[in-house]
Design a protein around this motif. Structure first.
Motif, PDB file in Angstrom:
ATOM      1  N   GLN A 168       5.927 -18.273 -65.101  1.00  0.00           N
ATOM      2  CA  GLN A 168       5.392 -19.422 -64.373  1.00  0.00           C
ATOM      3  C   GLN A 168       4.965 -19.041 -62.951  1.00  0.00           C
ATOM      4  OE1 GLN A 168       5.535 -23.299 -65.567  1.00  0.00           O
ATOM      5  NE2 GLN A 168       3.739 -22.517 -64.497  1.00  0.00           N
ATOM      6  N   ALA A 169       5.727 -18.208 -62.272  1.00  0.00           N
ATOM      7  CA  ALA A 169       5.440 -17.910 -60.868  1.00  0.00           C
ATOM      8  C   ALA A 169       4.324 -16.891 -60.676  1.00  0.00           C
ATOM      9  CB  ALA A 169       6.718 -17.403 -60.183  1.00  0.00           C
ATOM     10  N   LEU A 170       4.068 -16.056 -61.666  1.00  0.00           N
ATOM     11  CA  LEU A 170       3.111 -14.959 -61.488  1.00  0.00           C
ATOM     12  C   LEU A 170       1.777 -15.180 -62.198  1.00  0.00           C
ATOM     13  CD1 LEU A 170       5.665 -12.029 -61.863  1.00  0.00           C
ATOM     14  CD2 LEU A 170       4.372 -12.609 -59.792  1.00  0.00           C
ATOM     15  N   HIS A 171       1.625 -16.328 -62.873  1.00  0.00           N
ATOM     16  CA  HIS A 171       0.381 -16.574 -63.624  1.00  0.00           C
ATOM     17  C   HIS A 171      -0.096 -18.013 -63.394  1.00  0.00           C
ATOM     18  CE1 HIS A 171       2.726 -13.439 -65.718  1.00  0.00           C
ATOM     19  NE2 HIS A 171       1.546 -12.845 -65.844  1.00  0.00           N
ATOM     20  N   PRO A 172      -1.414 -18.250 -63.421  1.00  0.00           N
ATOM     21  CA  PRO A 172      -1.961 -19.594 -63.153  1.00  0.00           C
ATOM     22  C   PRO A 172      -1.912 -20.493 -64.397  1.00  0.00           C
ATOM     23  CG  PRO A 172      -3.765 -18.072 -63.503  1.00  0.00           C
ATOM     24  CD  PRO A 172      -2.488 -17.255 -63.575  1.00  0.00           C
ATOM     25  N   LEU A 173      -0.703 -20.730 -64.885  1.00  0.00           N
ATOM     26  CA  LEU A 173      -0.536 -21.475 -66.128  1.00  0.00           C
ATOM     27  C   LEU A 173      -0.053 -22.893 -65.856  1.00  0.00           C
ATOM     28  CD1 LEU A 173       1.274 -18.747 -68.278  1.00  0.00           C
ATOM     29  CD2 LEU A 173      -1.139 -19.403 -68.374  1.00  0.00           C
ATOM     30  N   ARG A 174      -0.538 -23.834 -66.653  1.00  0.00           N
ATOM     31  CA  ARG A 174       0.017 -25.187 -66.650  1.00  0.00           C
ATOM     32  C   ARG A 174       1.393 -25.140 -67.310  1.00  0.00           C
ATOM     33  NH1 ARG A 174      -5.363 -25.594 -68.533  1.00  0.00           N
ATOM     34  NH2 ARG A 174      -6.761 -26.839 -67.196  1.00  0.00           N
TER      35      ARG A 174
ATOM     36  N   LYS B 231     -15.599 -17.535 -59.896  1.00  0.00           N
ATOM     37  CA  LYS B 231     -15.722 -17.514 -61.363  1.00  0.00           C
ATOM     38  C   LYS B 231     -14.496 -16.867 -62.000  1.00  0.00           C
ATOM     39  CE  LYS B 231     -19.612 -19.559 -62.226  1.00  0.00           C
ATOM     40  NZ  LYS B 231     -19.661 -20.799 -63.036  1.00  0.00           N
ATOM     41  N   LEU B 232     -13.959 -15.873 -61.343  1.00  0.00           N
ATOM     42  CA  LEU B 232     -12.752 -15.225 -61.847  1.00  0.00           C
ATOM     43  C   LEU B 232     -11.576 -16.203 -61.775  1.00  0.00           C
ATOM     44  CD1 LEU B 232     -11.431 -12.609 -62.867  1.00  0.00           C
ATOM     45  CD2 LEU B 232     -10.993 -12.000 -60.468  1.00  0.00           C
ATOM     46  N   ALA B 233     -11.489 -16.935 -60.667  1.00  0.00           N
ATOM     47  CA  ALA B 233     -10.419 -17.925 -60.520  1.00  0.00           C
ATOM     48  C   ALA B 233     -10.587 -19.050 -61.532  1.00  0.00           C
ATOM     49  CB  ALA B 233     -10.417 -18.489 -59.097  1.00  0.00           C
ATOM     50  N   GLN B 234     -11.817 -19.466 -61.760  1.00  0.00           N
ATOM     51  CA  GLN B 234     -12.085 -20.532 -62.738  1.00  0.00           C
ATOM     52  C   GLN B 234     -11.657 -20.113 -64.133  1.00  0.00           C
ATOM     53  OE1 GLN B 234     -16.260 -21.531 -63.125  1.00  0.00           O
ATOM     54  NE2 GLN B 234     -15.935 -22.447 -65.143  1.00  0.00           N
ATOM     55  N   ALA B 235     -11.990 -18.884 -64.518  1.00  0.00           N
ATOM     56  CA  ALA B 235     -11.627 -18.399 -65.853  1.00  0.00           C
ATOM     57  C   ALA B 235     -10.115 -18.300 -66.011  1.00  0.00           C
ATOM     58  CB  ALA B 235     -12.283 -17.041 -66.102  1.00  0.00           C
ATOM     59  N   ALA B 236      -9.428 -17.844 -64.978  1.00  0.00           N
ATOM     60  CA  ALA B 236      -7.976 -17.736 -65.043  1.00  0.00           C
ATOM     61  C   ALA B 236      -7.318 -19.102 -65.145  1.00  0.00           C
ATOM     62  CB  ALA B 236      -7.463 -16.989 -63.811  1.00  0.00           C
ATOM     63  N   ALA B 237      -7.917 -20.088 -64.459  1.00  0.00           N
ATOM     64  CA  ALA B 237      -7.364 -21.442 -64.481  1.00  0.00           C
ATOM     65  C   ALA B 237      -7.661 -22.169 -65.782  1.00  0.00           C
ATOM     66  CB  ALA B 237      -7.925 -22.245 -63.313  1.00  0.00           C
ATOM     67  N   GLY B 238      -8.712 -21.738 -66.499  1.00  0.00           N
ATOM     68  CA  GLY B 238      -9.098 -22.442 -67.720  1.00  0.00           C
ATOM     69  C   GLY B 238      -9.845 -23.730 -67.426  1.00  0.00           C
ATOM     70  N   HIS B 239     -10.594 -23.741 -66.317  1.00  0.00           N
ATOM     71  CA  HIS B 239     -11.365 -24.928 -65.939  1.00  0.00           C
ATOM     72  C   HIS B 239     -12.772 -24.873 -66.521  1.00  0.00           C
ATOM     73  CE1 HIS B 239      -8.644 -25.610 -62.185  1.00  0.00           C
ATOM     74  NE2 HIS B 239      -8.193 -26.254 -63.249  1.00  0.00           N
ATOM     75  N   THR B 240     -13.332 -26.055 -66.750  1.00  0.00           N
ATOM     76  CA  THR B 240     -14.698 -26.142 -67.276  1.00  0.00           C
ATOM     77  C   THR B 240     -15.713 -25.801 -66.201  1.00  0.00           C
ATOM     78  OG1 THR B 240     -13.985 -27.869 -68.806  1.00  0.00           O
ATOM     79  CG2 THR B 240     -16.348 -27.647 -68.468  1.00  0.00           C
TER      80      THR B 240
ATOM     81  N   ASN C 206      12.490 -26.965 -53.519  1.00  0.00           N
ATOM     82  CA  ASN C 206      12.548 -27.209 -54.962  1.00  0.00           C
ATOM     83  C   ASN C 206      11.629 -26.245 -55.709  1.00  0.00           C
ATOM     84  OD1 ASN C 206      14.357 -29.342 -54.697  1.00  0.00           O
ATOM     85  ND2 ASN C 206      12.714 -30.858 -54.499  1.00  0.00           N
ATOM     86  N   ILE C 207      12.050 -25.870 -56.878  1.00  0.00           N
ATOM     87  CA  ILE C 207      11.206 -25.071 -57.771  1.00  0.00           C
ATOM     88  C   ILE C 207      10.345 -26.051 -58.562  1.00  0.00           C
ATOM     89  CG2 ILE C 207      11.180 -23.434 -59.695  1.00  0.00           C
ATOM     90  CD1 ILE C 207      12.241 -22.243 -57.107  1.00  0.00           C
ATOM     91  N   THR C 208       9.029 -26.064 -58.279  1.00  0.00           N
ATOM     92  CA  THR C 208       8.110 -27.037 -58.874  1.00  0.00           C
ATOM     93  C   THR C 208       7.016 -26.293 -59.641  1.00  0.00           C
ATOM     94  OG1 THR C 208       8.514 -28.470 -56.964  1.00  0.00           O
ATOM     95  CG2 THR C 208       6.662 -29.041 -58.406  1.00  0.00           C
ATOM     96  N   PRO C 209       6.935 -26.418 -60.976  1.00  0.00           N
ATOM     97  CA  PRO C 209       5.972 -25.646 -61.772  1.00  0.00           C
ATOM     98  C   PRO C 209       4.525 -25.771 -61.297  1.00  0.00           C
ATOM     99  CG  PRO C 209       7.586 -26.666 -63.208  1.00  0.00           C
ATOM    100  CD  PRO C 209       7.857 -27.186 -61.827  1.00  0.00           C
ATOM    101  N   ILE C 210       4.062 -26.993 -60.966  1.00  0.00           N
ATOM    102  CA  ILE C 210       2.659 -27.174 -60.604  1.00  0.00           C
ATOM    103  C   ILE C 210       2.310 -26.409 -59.317  1.00  0.00           C
ATOM    104  CG2 ILE C 210       3.157 -29.303 -59.353  1.00  0.00           C
ATOM    105  CD1 ILE C 210      -0.078 -28.393 -61.277  1.00  0.00           C
ATOM    106  N   ARG C 211       3.286 -26.218 -58.428  1.00  0.00           N
ATOM    107  CA  ARG C 211       3.014 -25.506 -57.180  1.00  0.00           C
ATOM    108  C   ARG C 211       2.738 -24.031 -57.424  1.00  0.00           C
ATOM    109  NH1 ARG C 211       6.947 -26.831 -52.231  1.00  0.00           N
ATOM    110  NH2 ARG C 211       5.307 -25.569 -51.207  1.00  0.00           N
ATOM    111  N   PHE C 212       3.323 -23.456 -58.471  1.00  0.00           N
ATOM    112  CA  PHE C 212       3.049 -22.057 -58.781  1.00  0.00           C
ATOM    113  C   PHE C 212       1.609 -21.873 -59.235  1.00  0.00           C
ATOM    114  CE2 PHE C 212       7.767 -22.007 -59.452  1.00  0.00           C
ATOM    115  CZ  PHE C 212       8.061 -21.138 -58.414  1.00  0.00           C
ATOM    116  N   ARG C 213       1.099 -22.783 -60.042  1.00  0.00           N
ATOM    117  CA  ARG C 213      -0.294 -22.688 -60.500  1.00  0.00           C
ATOM    118  C   ARG C 213      -1.249 -22.771 -59.304  1.00  0.00           C
ATOM    119  NH1 ARG C 213      -3.994 -23.442 -64.702  1.00  0.00           N
ATOM    120  NH2 ARG C 213      -5.525 -25.117 -64.458  1.00  0.00           N
ATOM    121  N   THR C 214      -1.011 -23.717 -58.405  1.00  0.00           N
ATOM    122  CA  THR C 214      -1.851 -23.854 -57.217  1.00  0.00           C
ATOM    123  C   THR C 214      -1.759 -22.612 -56.341  1.00  0.00           C
ATOM    124  OG1 THR C 214      -1.543 -26.252 -57.230  1.00  0.00           O
ATOM    125  CG2 THR C 214      -2.268 -25.260 -55.167  1.00  0.00           C
TER     126      THR C 214
END
Length: 442
Positions: free
Chosen positions: A281-287, A404-413, A382-390
């Motif tokens: 969770q902390a090292l990857h841009p995952l939901r 574009k690299l950040a977009q692909a890693a995030a899985g955004h349209t 607090n350890i908050t999952p959404i903050r790690f993605r951001t």
């Protein structure tokens, strides 16, 4: 609206009984009265004079036949006496509807005054008479209206709930119950205009994002009403309607120093499952729902990749639901951090899910796991999952400057989504000035 001139056209039961010299009660109890059509206005039973004339004629015939049947002497004339003279001669004019010479064939031959003009109407039934009066007066029956609550729930149950994700349907239902149905209680869809819509949002508290959720649902309902031709336009789209509110609080990233502290102390976490979760969770841009949906085979340590193929949502908080990824772009493969590999290799995963085994973790289990991680690492926030993605997306873009690299890693349209909601930037105002100074002084 039209009005029947009572003195000329209709009379009450009392008036009718006086004409034929019968007690009103006896008049009502006469068997022939069941054949006498009448209308009720303001609690009074009224009879058209033309119909009353026909009724009197039947009474005379009845009396005449009773005399003949009892052996009495017939009257001087062998024909029963007609009482046509009880109706003014002017009432026997030809029909203005093209029934000239045919008026006597109808049960009702009567004139009424509509908007100051006397019109002659013939009909076989009171219903036909009423429909002709309405047509001549230009007054159509008021169309049946549709209560908002019934229409809205029908839309939700037929067109929305079966076609959207469970979590989305739950959000829509919450907007209906909490805001829309109470705001328009007692109103029909046809009665809702810009004023009613504006009052709804004026009365709502909270952030503008909360109002936007209600707006999204209401917009779909009113668009359906336009399609069903219940209303001519969607009042929510009026330029007068303004939806305001305080901005929702953005999710702040952890600082670089905080992230360095957490990564250095992953080894202090007691549970192997908690360590593996923190590393992913902390090292990857995952939901969070993508982490919970990972299967053991989705982690490819040989090729240093992570395959995101599914998600786990919790529409009713603690009842996990396995589904496809949020969007088609969310179904992706990203790089696996080398810092995470040792902790993933320590995890003895068994079952369908990397975390949870045969059943994915619930929100309650995740919250307790985050509390254990905070305690074991000694982290002050607090350890908050959404903050790690951001945080990861912010630093990924900050270091590469490749949206574009950040977009692909995030899985955004779109990259606009990544920039607007996740890339917060690390540079300060002084660093921005320094960059400009370096460029212009070279």
């Amino acid at each position: 609206m039209f009005f029947l001139p009572l003195a000329d056209d209709v009379c009450t039961i009392v008036n009718a009984s006086e004409v034929i010299r019968l007690d009103p009660q006896n008049f009502l109890q006469n068997p022939l009265f069941s054949e006498l059509e009448s209308i009720e206005v303001g609690g009074k039973v009224l009879i058209f004079q033309g119909i009353l004339g026909n009724f009197i004629e039947k009474l005379v015939k009845s009396c005449y036949n009773d005399i003949r049947d009892s052996g009495g002497s017939p009257p001087m004339s062998q024909e029963p006496r007609h009482l046509d003279n009880c109706i003014a001669q002017s009432d026997c004019m030809p029909s203005l509807e093209g029934d000239s010479g045919m008026a006597t064939k109808h049960k009702i031959n009567q004139y009424i005054t509509i908007n100051g003009v006397k019109r002659w109407i013939t009909a076989d039934t009171m219903q036909e008479f009423a429909e002709k009066v309405i047509k001549l007066s230009g007054t159509a029956p008021e169309p049946q209206k549709h209560p908002f609550d019934e229409y809205a729930w029908n839309w939700f149950n037929i067109y929305s709930k079966p076609t959207v994700a469970t979590v989305t349907a739950t959000t829509y239902e919450r907007q209906l119950r909490a805001y829309l149905v109470p705001a328009f209680q007692g109103l029909a869809v046809e009665d809702i205009g810009p004023d009613e819509v504006q009052r709804l949002f004026n009365g709502m508290s909270g952030a503008k994002t909360t109002k936007d959720k209600a707006r999204m649902v209401l917009n779909q309902i009113l668009d359906a009403a336009v399609e069903d031709k219940l209303i001519s336009s969607n009042p929510l789209k009026s330029r007068r309607v303004k939806i305001t509110g305080k901005a929702s609080k953005a999710t702040p990233p952890y600082t670089v120093e905080q992230m360095r502290y957490l990564i250095q102390h992953i080894g202090d976490i007691q549970s192997p499952v908690d360590r593996a979760y923190m590393a992913l969770q902390a090292l990857h841009p995952l939901r969070l729902e993508e982490v919970l949906g990972l299967a053991p085979e989705d982690i490819d340590c040989d090729n240093m990749t992570i395959h995101i193929r599914r998600a786990v949502t919790h529409p009713t908080r603690n009842q996990p639901e396995v589904k496809d990824t949020k969007t088609e772009s969310s179904h992706r493969t990203i790089g696996l951090s080398s810092l995470a590999v040792p902790y993933l290799q320590q995890l003895e995963a068994a079952g369908a899910f990397l975390f949870g085994g045969d059943k994915p973790l619930s929100y309650t289990q995740v919250r307790k796991m985050c509390q254990r991680i905070q305690r074991d690492t000694g982290f002050t926030e607090n350890i908050t999952p959404i903050r790690f993605r951001t945080t990861v997306l912010t630093d990924l873009y900050d270091q590469t400057k490749d949206i574009k690299l950040a977009q692909a890693a995030a899985g955004h349209t779109t990259s606009a989504m990544t920039l607007k909601y996740y890339v917060k930037g690390r540079e300060t105002s002084s660093e921005a000035v320094a960059a400009v100074d370096r460029l212009y002084s070279a």
